[in-house]
Design an enzyme around this catalytic site. Structure first.
Site, PDB file in Angstrom:
ATOM      1  N   CYS A   1      -0.213  -0.773   7.000  1.00 41.01           N
ATOM      2  CA  CYS A   1      -0.232  -0.989   5.918  1.00 41.01           C
ATOM      3  C   CYS A   1       0.093  -2.866   5.586  1.00 41.01           C
ATOM      4  O   CYS A   1      -0.758  -3.367   4.631  1.00 41.01           O
ATOM      5  CB  CYS A   1       0.862  -0.582   5.137  1.00 41.01           C
ATOM      6  SG  CYS A   1       2.702  -0.581   5.946  1.00 41.01           S
ATOM      7  N   CYS A   2       0.755  -3.396   6.505  1.00 38.23           N
ATOM      8  CA  CYS A   2       0.802  -4.863   6.313  1.00 38.23           C
ATOM      9  C   CYS A   2      -0.107  -5.806   6.379  1.00 38.23           C
ATOM     10  O   CYS A   2      -0.684  -6.502   5.661  1.00 38.23           O
ATOM     11  CB  CYS A   2       2.217  -5.143   7.105  1.00 38.23           C
ATOM     12  SG  CYS A   2       3.695  -4.295   6.759  1.00 38.23           S
TER      13      CYS A   2
ATOM     14  N   HIS B   1      -0.270  10.939  -0.295  1.00 40.13           N
ATOM     15  CA  HIS B   1      -0.502   9.666  -1.236  1.00 40.13           C
ATOM     16  C   HIS B   1      -1.783   9.820  -2.003  1.00 40.13           C
ATOM     17  O   HIS B   1      -2.481   8.852  -1.979  1.00 40.13           O
ATOM     18  CB  HIS B   1      -0.457   8.241  -0.271  1.00 40.13           C
ATOM     19  CG  HIS B   1       0.683   8.077   0.474  1.00 40.13           C
ATOM     20  ND1 HIS B   1       1.501   8.908   1.178  1.00 40.13           N
ATOM     21  CD2 HIS B   1       1.401   6.930   0.438  1.00 40.13           C
ATOM     22  CE1 HIS B   1       2.512   8.364   1.482  1.00 40.13           C
ATOM     23  NE2 HIS B   1       2.642   7.302   1.073  1.00 40.13           N
TER      24      HIS B   1
ATOM     25  N   GLU C   1      10.078  -5.642   5.115  1.00 40.77           N
ATOM     26  CA  GLU C   1       8.730  -5.526   5.407  1.00 40.77           C
ATOM     27  C   GLU C   1       7.935  -6.231   4.862  1.00 40.77           C
ATOM     28  O   GLU C   1       7.993  -6.878   3.872  1.00 40.77           O
ATOM     29  CB  GLU C   1       8.290  -4.034   4.872  1.00 40.77           C
ATOM     30  CG  GLU C   1       7.249  -3.500   5.415  1.00 40.77           C
ATOM     31  CD  GLU C   1       6.716  -2.112   5.021  1.00 40.77           C
ATOM     32  OE1 GLU C   1       7.702  -1.297   4.503  1.00 40.77           O
ATOM     33  OE2 GLU C   1       5.720  -1.880   4.777  1.00 40.77           O
TER      34      GLU C   1
ATOM     35  N   GLU D   1      12.953   2.358   4.868  1.00 40.21           N
ATOM     36  CA  GLU D   1      12.499   1.041   4.534  1.00 40.21           C
ATOM     37  C   GLU D   1      12.655   0.535   3.447  1.00 40.21           C
ATOM     38  O   GLU D   1      12.119   0.288   2.265  1.00 40.21           O
ATOM     39  CB  GLU D   1      10.773   1.329   4.746  1.00 40.21           C
ATOM     40  CG  GLU D   1      10.298   1.973   5.949  1.00 40.21           C
ATOM     41  CD  GLU D   1       8.758   2.123   5.912  1.00 40.21           C
ATOM     42  OE1 GLU D   1       8.223   2.348   4.890  1.00 40.21           O
ATOM     43  OE2 GLU D   1       8.282   1.479   7.204  1.00 40.21           O
TER      44      GLU D   1
ATOM     45  N   GLY E   1       3.694   9.551  -5.880  1.00 43.17           N
ATOM     46  CA  GLY E   1       5.122   9.488  -4.873  1.00 43.17           C
ATOM     47  C   GLY E   1       5.233   7.852  -4.518  1.00 43.17           C
ATOM     48  O   GLY E   1       6.380   7.335  -4.556  1.00 43.17           O
ATOM     49  N   HIS E   2       4.081   7.445  -4.164  1.00 42.93           N
ATOM     50  CA  HIS E   2       4.213   5.887  -3.700  1.00 42.93           C
ATOM     51  C   HIS E   2       3.236   5.169  -4.747  1.00 42.93           C
ATOM     52  O   HIS E   2       2.088   5.486  -4.885  1.00 42.93           O
ATOM     53  CB  HIS E   2       3.611   5.689  -2.415  1.00 42.93           C
ATOM     54  CG  HIS E   2       3.560   4.361  -1.700  1.00 42.93           C
ATOM     55  ND1 HIS E   2       3.445   3.082  -2.657  1.00 42.93           N
ATOM     56  CD2 HIS E   2       3.892   4.179  -0.555  1.00 42.93           C
ATOM     57  CE1 HIS E   2       3.691   2.120  -1.768  1.00 42.93           C
ATOM     58  NE2 HIS E   2       3.925   2.593  -0.519  1.00 42.93           N
TER      59      HIS E   2
ATOM     60  N   CYS F   1       4.913  -5.927   3.757  1.00 44.43           N
ATOM     61  CA  CYS F   1       4.323  -5.554   2.372  1.00 44.43           C
ATOM     62  C   CYS F   1       5.365  -5.635   1.239  1.00 44.43           C
ATOM     63  O   CYS F   1       4.887  -5.787   0.207  1.00 44.43           O
ATOM     64  CB  CYS F   1       4.032  -3.862   2.657  1.00 44.43           C
ATOM     65  SG  CYS F   1       2.583  -3.695   3.584  1.00 44.43           S
TER      66      CYS F   1
ATOM     67  N   HIS G   1      12.579   2.782  -1.288  1.00 43.08           N
ATOM     68  CA  HIS G   1      11.394   2.157  -0.595  1.00 43.08           C
ATOM     69  C   HIS G   1      11.206   0.923  -1.276  1.00 43.08           C
ATOM     70  O   HIS G   1      10.548   0.734  -2.241  1.00 43.08           O
ATOM     71  CB  HIS G   1      10.434   3.192  -0.432  1.00 43.08           C
ATOM     72  CG  HIS G   1       9.271   2.857   0.532  1.00 43.08           C
ATOM     73  ND1 HIS G   1       8.408   1.854   0.201  1.00 43.08           N
ATOM     74  CD2 HIS G   1       9.213   2.986   1.720  1.00 43.08           C
ATOM     75  CE1 HIS G   1       7.585   2.059   1.216  1.00 43.08           C
ATOM     76  NE2 HIS G   1       8.140   2.454   2.278  1.00 43.08           N
TER      77      HIS G   1
END
Lengths: 676, 676
Positions: free
Chosen positions: B445-446, B165, B365, B349, B216-217, B367, B297
Site C-alpha cells: 500500500c505504501c 475491500h 505507517e 496498525e 470497511g476501509h 500510508c 487503524h
C-alpha cells in the site's frame, strides 16, 4: 577440605523468623489449601485445572484393564478442542487441559511434603496420601505415567519429546516422590517414580532400538539426581548424565520430530543446519558443555543449568562446572533484572539478547526466578561463594515473593518493573502483563512452584558437609547439623531485618567451620564471636574451632538505602536509578506518590532516606522516603514545544519493597526512577 | 469573503524547486517504472503483486462471457492457499494475493496521471492507457468491478464489507479515474468508476432490499466527492453523504456480518452492545458526527476524516466540521509523532491511547502520514489556518519522504523513531520494524501511496478560490490561477531551504489576496512586498490589491535549530529532546556518532548548532553539529552497581534530517535524544 555441601534436611531446621515464617505460613495455611481447590477445579471464575480429573480418568482406565474390561477410548480428540462446553458435563474418560497438567499434582504433593516436615498435619497428610495413591494407581503396568498419553492408549507416547511434557512430568513426579518419601517414609510414590524412570530408560537412550531423546522441558535432570541421592541407585545418575550429554547432539532428535511432522503434512524436511536456530528455545542448540550464553525459555534454562550444576558436583566434572559458571555469568551478569527476574521477552517466555531488559514489557516469569534460586543454590553447593547467595536472595525476596499476593491466593505469572494499569487493560502488546495478581492460571506453573520453594525454604538457608556449615540466608531458626561427627545446633535469633544477627551455638565439642555470609548489599558489615574474628573467604566469615554451649556469633549487617544504576548497555535504564534497601529492591507506587510516576525524580547522590515501618498485607515492611523532585504537570500549549527547564519542586518520594507492590489496590508502579 | 479553497490543477503549476523537484523526479523516473515492474511481478526476490494477473484473468472471463463461452470457475479456493508453489505455473483464471490487490493498479494509474500532467510521456501514457482499458474490460456488465469476487462469480460479493475491500477498490478506482480524466481527457475509466459506484448504490443503501453498509476501509468517501466535483453529478455527493452518515449506526451492519459468520460456525451471536468495542478499529464504533477521538487503524481513520472534511466543506455542514476539528485535535494534539507519523501501535496498525507514542516499537505507517497530509489539506481547504499546513508539512517532509529511499526503489512501511538494527534482526516483538528499506511488500500500500502524493504535490502547495490564492508550502514553481476574474501567475523562486522566499507576480490587474504561510517552525519571520507589509491572518500574511507585472513578495523565513520537548504525558520522551531545523526533524545516526546512541546527550539550552551541507543520496541536505556530551563506555564491575556520576566528555552530536535516515548503510538511529 571438602567444598561441596548439601542442604540441611527440612526436619533439621525449625523456622521462627518473623518475615520468612510469615511467607511460609501463607503457603501452608492459604496457598496449599487454595491449590487443592484449584486442582479440583473448584475456584469460581478460574480456568479449571483438570488435574485430579485426569488422574481419576487414568486410574479408572487402569482399574478396568486389571478387571479385564474393554477400554474403547482409541481416538484422541485433542485437549482444548474437547473441553466441555458451557453447561456440558465433562467426559469422565477424557483428558482435558494442558499436556503437562499432571505436574500440578506433583508440585502440590511436593509442597505438601515439605510442609508436613515442618508442620505435621494429619488431615492434610491423609488427603495427600490419597492423591499419592491415585497417582500410583494411574500408572501403566510397564511404569509409564502420563495421563495425557495413557488416556489415548499411549498413541504417540515419546513421539513429541520436544513439546509434550512426558519427561517434564517424570521430573516433577520424581521431585514429589523424594519429598513424599522424606516426609512420610512411604515408598509408594518413590517406587512409582523409579518405575517410570526405568520405563523411560527402556524407550529412550542411545542403545539400539531406543530413541536418542531427552526432555523438551528440562527438570528430569535434577530430579533424577535427587532420586539417585535418595535411593543410591546409580542408574538414575547415569540416566541424568545421558540426558545432559545427549542434549543438542547431532543428528538432532528434535529436528527428526519436526521432520516427521512435516512429512505428514507433505512438507520438505528442514536440514540439520537449521537445528541450532530452531532449538535454542529448548537450550538444545548445541551440546550443553559448549553452551556459554543463557538463551531460550528462561524456566527451562534455569532447570537445565540446575541439573548441570548438580551433575558437575556429583561427578566432580570440571568441564560441566565450567559451562555452569559461564551460563551463570551470562544469566546474572548480562540478562537479569535488578529484581532477580530473568526472561526479558514474552516471545517464547525467553531470554532476550544481552542487556535487553525492558521494564514495562518484561516477562520475568515467577517460575524463572524460582529456577534461578534453584540454580544459585546448586552453584553454592559446588562453591560456597557469596555472589551466588546474593543472586539467590535477590531472586527469592524480590521476584519469587512478588509472585504471590499477601493473601496467598492471587499470583503474578509475569513480573514487570514498570506498570501503567491503563496500558495493561487496553494494550494488546501488554497482554502478558497483569497489573493485579490473578486468581489462578490455565497454565498454573507459577503458584505451585512458589509453594514448593517457600515450603522448603530452610534448604536454601543452610548447607553443610560435616566439616562446615554455611548460613546463606539469615532466617531466625534452630538448625541442626553434624560437624566433625558431633551434633551442632545454630540458634539464629530474629533481627536480620533490623541489621543484627545473633547466633547461639549449642554443641558439645563439635569441631569445624561455621561460615556466615556477608551479603553484597551490606557496605559496612561487622562481626564478632566467642571464637574470635574469623577469616573472610569468598564472601563468608569463617569461624573455626571446637564448639560448645555458650559460644555465639554476632553480625551487624545494617540495611541502608543504596542507589543503583544498571550497566550502561541496558538502554532501558539509561539515566535512571533504582533504590535497594538491604536486600529489598524498592519501587514507587501510585498509591503513595500519585499518578504519573515518570514525573518524579530521585536524587541519587543524596537520597537522605528516611525509613519507616509500614504494615502491608499483614507484615511490617520498611518503607522509604527519599529526596527527589516532582515535575510540574502543567497544561501544555502543544504536543511538541520548545524545550525548557521544567518547573519542579522538592519532594519526598515514597518507596516500598517491590515484592509487596500491588497489595494496596490498583495503580502505577515503577522500579527504575528518573534521576536529578 | 469566501474561505473555502480548492487546489490548483496540476497543469497550472510547474515545479522547479531543487528539493521538491528532486523528490518528484525520483517518483517519475524511478518509482513509477519500478511499480510497473512490481504490478507485473517482475521484481526479483519481492513478493508478487498478482495485480495485472488478476485483471487479465477477470478481463478474460468477461471476454468469454461476451463470446457466450462457458465459465466454470465456480468454487473459490481462497487467495493465499492457492498461491502457485515453487516452479508451478500460476493458474491464469485464479485470483491471487490480497483481496484489495486491484487498488495497486489504481494507485499506479493515479500517480501516472499526475505525472503525465506535469511531464508528458507518450510511452508511459500508452502503457497506462492499455491498463485503463484492461481495467474497463474486467468490469462486470452491471458495473461491478472487483477482480477478487468477479473471479469467484460474485459469490459473496458485498457480504463482507468489513474486511473485503470492494468499496476501498471503488475508492481507488475513482481517484484514478478522475486523475486519468484530468490528465488525458479520456472518459473510459471515469465511466467505469461511475458505473461501479452506481452498481454499489444498487446494492447498498437504506432503501428496501439493500444492505445498509459502508466501506470497511474508508476512501470511497473522499473519492466519491472528487467524482462529484469532476462530473457535477449530485448522486455521488449523496452516496458519500450516505456512507458517512450511516457509519456506526445501529443496528450495526458489521455486527450483522460477524454474526452471520458466527452462525455458520454455530457460534452464539454477539450482542449489539459489543459493536462499539469491536468496530473502533474501523472508526465504526459510533456515528461519525459524534466521534471525538482518533481511534483504530490509522490509515482508515485519516481517509475517513478526509472524506468528512470534504463533505463538511461541500455541504457547509457545521456539525461535520466540528467533528473534523475535534478529530484533528485528537490526532495532532494527543497522538502524533514529532515526525508527523500517526499510529502508535502495530496491533491493528492503529492509534494507541492518548500520549502513547513509543519510539522503538512505533508503527507510524507511511500510508497514515500520507493520509494525514490528505486530512490536513482538506482542513486547510475549509479554513486556511497555518496550523494545518504546519502538520501537513511535518508529515509530508518527515514521514512521507522517509517512506522512500533516495534510490526511489526501496521503502519503509513502518517509520520508527529509534532503531537498533540488532534488535530489528532478532527480536520478534519488532517484527514490524525494519531497519533497512524493503524492495517491495506483499501488501504494497505504501509505495504507491507515496507515488500518488508526491506526483500531485503542487495540489498541496497552492489552493485558491478566485478571491484569494494561498501558498501553503514553499516550492519554487510557476503557479497560475485566476484572481478577481483575471489570470495571475506566482513565480516562486528557489531559496526556501536557505530561508528566503522571493515571489514575482505576473498579472495584468488581477485583484485579490495573495496569502503566504508563516511556518510554525520559524520563530522570526519577516516580509515585505511591493504591496506593503500585508496583514497577518490565521498564520498567513495576506497581501491584497491589484496585481501587476513587477509586483513581488519577499519573505525571510530563516531556519534555526530548535530543541523541542514532548508533552510531559508522553512517557517515552520524558527527559528527552528532539531537534528540528526548519521543517526538518533531525535524528542521530550511528554512521556519524558511533554505536550506542543512547550514550549521547545533547545540551538543549545551548545547542550552538553548526550547520553544514551534506549530499545524502544525491541531494544536498542540512546536517547539524550540536553541542552535547558523550558518556564513557567503561567496563563495569557488575550488572548493577552503586550509582555514580558517569564520566562524560564534551562532544559534537551530528544530526541529519530524519527523512533521509538509513540511506548510508545500516546502523542505529534515534530522534529523541537524552539531555544534559
Amino acid at each position: 577440605m571438602k567444598t561441596y555441601t548439601t542442604p540441611l534436611g527440612l526436619r533439621q531446621v525449625r523456622v521462627t523468623d518473623a518475615f520468612w515464617k510469615h511467607e511460609m505460613e501463607l503457603v501452608r495455611t492459604r496457598m496449599i489449601p487454595y491449590q487443592w481447590e484449584a486442582l479440583n477445579d473448584r475456584i469460581p471464575g478460574a480456568a479449571p485445572s483438570w488435574c485430579v480429573h485426569n488422574f481419576r480418568a487414568a486410574a479408572r482406565l487402569q482399574a478396568r484393564r486389571r478387571a479385564g474390561e474393554p477400554w474403547t477410548y482409541e481416538v484422541w480428540k485433542g485437549t482444548f478442542e474437547t473441553l466441555p462446553r458451557d453447561g456440558e458435563d465433562p467426559d469422565q474418560d477424557t483428558f482435558y487441559g494442558f499436556v503437562f497438567q499432571d505436574s500440578d499434582m506433583y508440585k502440590w504433593l511436593e509442597a505438601v511434603s515439605y510442609s508436613l516436615m515442618q508442620h505435621p498435619d494429619a488431615e492434610l497428610e491423609k488427603t495427600a496420601s490419597e492423591m499419592a495413591e491415585l497417582v500410583c494407581s494411574a500408572q501403566d503396568p510397564d511404569g509409564y505415567l502420563d495421563t495425557f498419553y495413557i488416556l489415548k492408549n499411549r498413541k504417540g507416547a515419546f513421539s513429541n519429546l520436544k513439546d509434550h511434557h512426558e519427561l517434564y512430568c517424570l521430573g516433577h513426579l520424581t521431585e514429589a516422590a523424594v519429598a513424599w518419601h522424606q516426609a512420610t517414609g512411604k515408598t509408594n510414590l518413590l517406587e512409582t517414580a523409579e518405575r517410570f524412570a526405568d520405563c523411560v530408560a527402556e524407550h529412550i537412550g542411545l542403545e539400539e532400538g531406543k530413541k536418542p531423546g531427552y526432555p523438551g522441558h528440562e527438570i528430569a535432570e535434577m530430579a533424577l539426581l535427587r532420586l539417585y541421592e535418595e535411593t543410591g541407585e546409580e542408574r538414575f545418575l547415569k540416566q541424568c548424565r545421558y540426558f545432559l550429554d545427549q542434549r543438542g547432539q547431532k543428528p538432532h532428535v528434535f529436528l527428526k520430530e519436526v521432520n516427521l511432522e512435516r512429512a505428514e503434512k507433505e512438507e520438505k524436511p528442514l536440514p540439520e543446519e537449521d537445528a541450532a536456530k530452531l532449538f535454542a528455545y529448548y537450550q538444545a542448540h548445541e551440546p550443553v558443555r559448549q553452551q556459554r550464553e543463557a538463551v531460550g525459555h528462561a524456566v527451562r534454562a534455569m532447570y537445565l543449568y540446575s541439573g548441570m550444576a548438580d551433575l558437575a558436583r556429583l561427578d566432580g566434572d570440571e568441564e560441566m562446572a565450567r559451562a555452569c559458571e559461564e551460563l551463570w555469568k551470562s544469566t546474572t551478569r548480562d540478562k537479569m533484572y535488578i529484581t532477580g527476574g530473568v526472561g526479558g521477552t514474552h516471545v517464547g517466555e525467553a531470554f532476550s539478547r544481552r542487556f535487553d531488559l525492558p521494564n514495562d514489557t518484561a516477562y520475568s516469569e515467577t517460575c524463572a526466578a524460582v529456577g534461578l534460586v534453584f540454580f544459585a543454590r546448586r552453584m553454592l553447593q559446588m562453591h560456597p561463594r557469596s555472589e551466588y547467595a546474593d543472586v539467590m536472595e535477590r531472586a527469592l525476596i524480590n521476584t519469587v515473593l512478588a509472585g504471590m499476593a499477601m493473601d496467598g491466593q492471587s499470583f503474578f505469572y509475569v513480573n514487570p518493573l514498570e506498570v501503567d494499569p491503563e496500558a495493561c487493560r487496553t494494550d494488546k502488546r501488554l497482554n502478558h502483563v497483569k497489573h493485579v495478581r490473578q486468581k489462578w492460571f490455565g497454565c498454573a506453573c507459577c503458584p505451585p512452584n512458589v509453594a514448593r520453594l517457600l515450603s522448603s525454604l530452610p534448604q536454601y538457608a543452610f548447607t553443610a558437609n560435616g566439616e562446615a556449615v554455611y548460613v546463606h540466608l539469615y532466617m531466625a531458626s534452630d538448625a541442626e547439623t553434624m560437624l566433625g561427627g558431633k551434633p551442632l545446633c545454630l540458634h539464629v535469633r530474629d533481627g536480620w531485618m533490623q541489621g543484627r544477627v545473633h547466633i547461639d551455638i549449642e554443641s558439645d565439642g563439635a569441631q569445624g567451620d561455621i561460615c556466615v555470609r556477608l551479603p553484597g548489599w551490606c557496605a559496612d558489615p561487622s562481626w564478632k564471636s566467642t571464637k574470635g574474628s574469623g577469616t573472610v573467604r569468598d564472601g563468608y566469615v569463617v569461624f573455626s574451632g571446637e564448639w560448645k554451649a555458650g559460644d555465639s556469633l554476632d553480625l551487624e549487617l545494617p540495611f541502608s538505602a543504596v542507589c543503583l544504576e544498571a550497566d550502561w548497555r541496558v538502554r532501558e535504564d539509561a539515566g535512571k536509578a533504582a533504590v535497594q534497601y538491604g536486600p529489598f529492591v524498592m519501587c514507587t507506587e501510585e498509591k503513595d506518590n500519585g499518578h504519573y510516576l515518570h514525573m518524579l525524580k530521585i536524587t541519587p547522590d543524596s537520597l537522605d532516606a528516611r525509613v519507616e515501618k509500614q504494615t502491608i498485607g499483614g507484615i511490617e515492611l520498611p518503607v522509604l522516603q527519599v529526596r527527589g523532585k516532582k515535575l510540574a504537570q502543567e497544561e501544555t500549549a502543544a504536543l511538541y514545544t520548545p524545550w525548557k527547564k521544567q518547573p519542579e519542586e522538592d519532594t519526598r518520594v515514597t518507596m516500598v519493597p517491590y515484592f509487596a507492590w500491588g497489595n494496596r489496590g490498583e495503580g502505577e508502579m515503577r522500579v527504575w526512577q528518573r534521576t536529578e
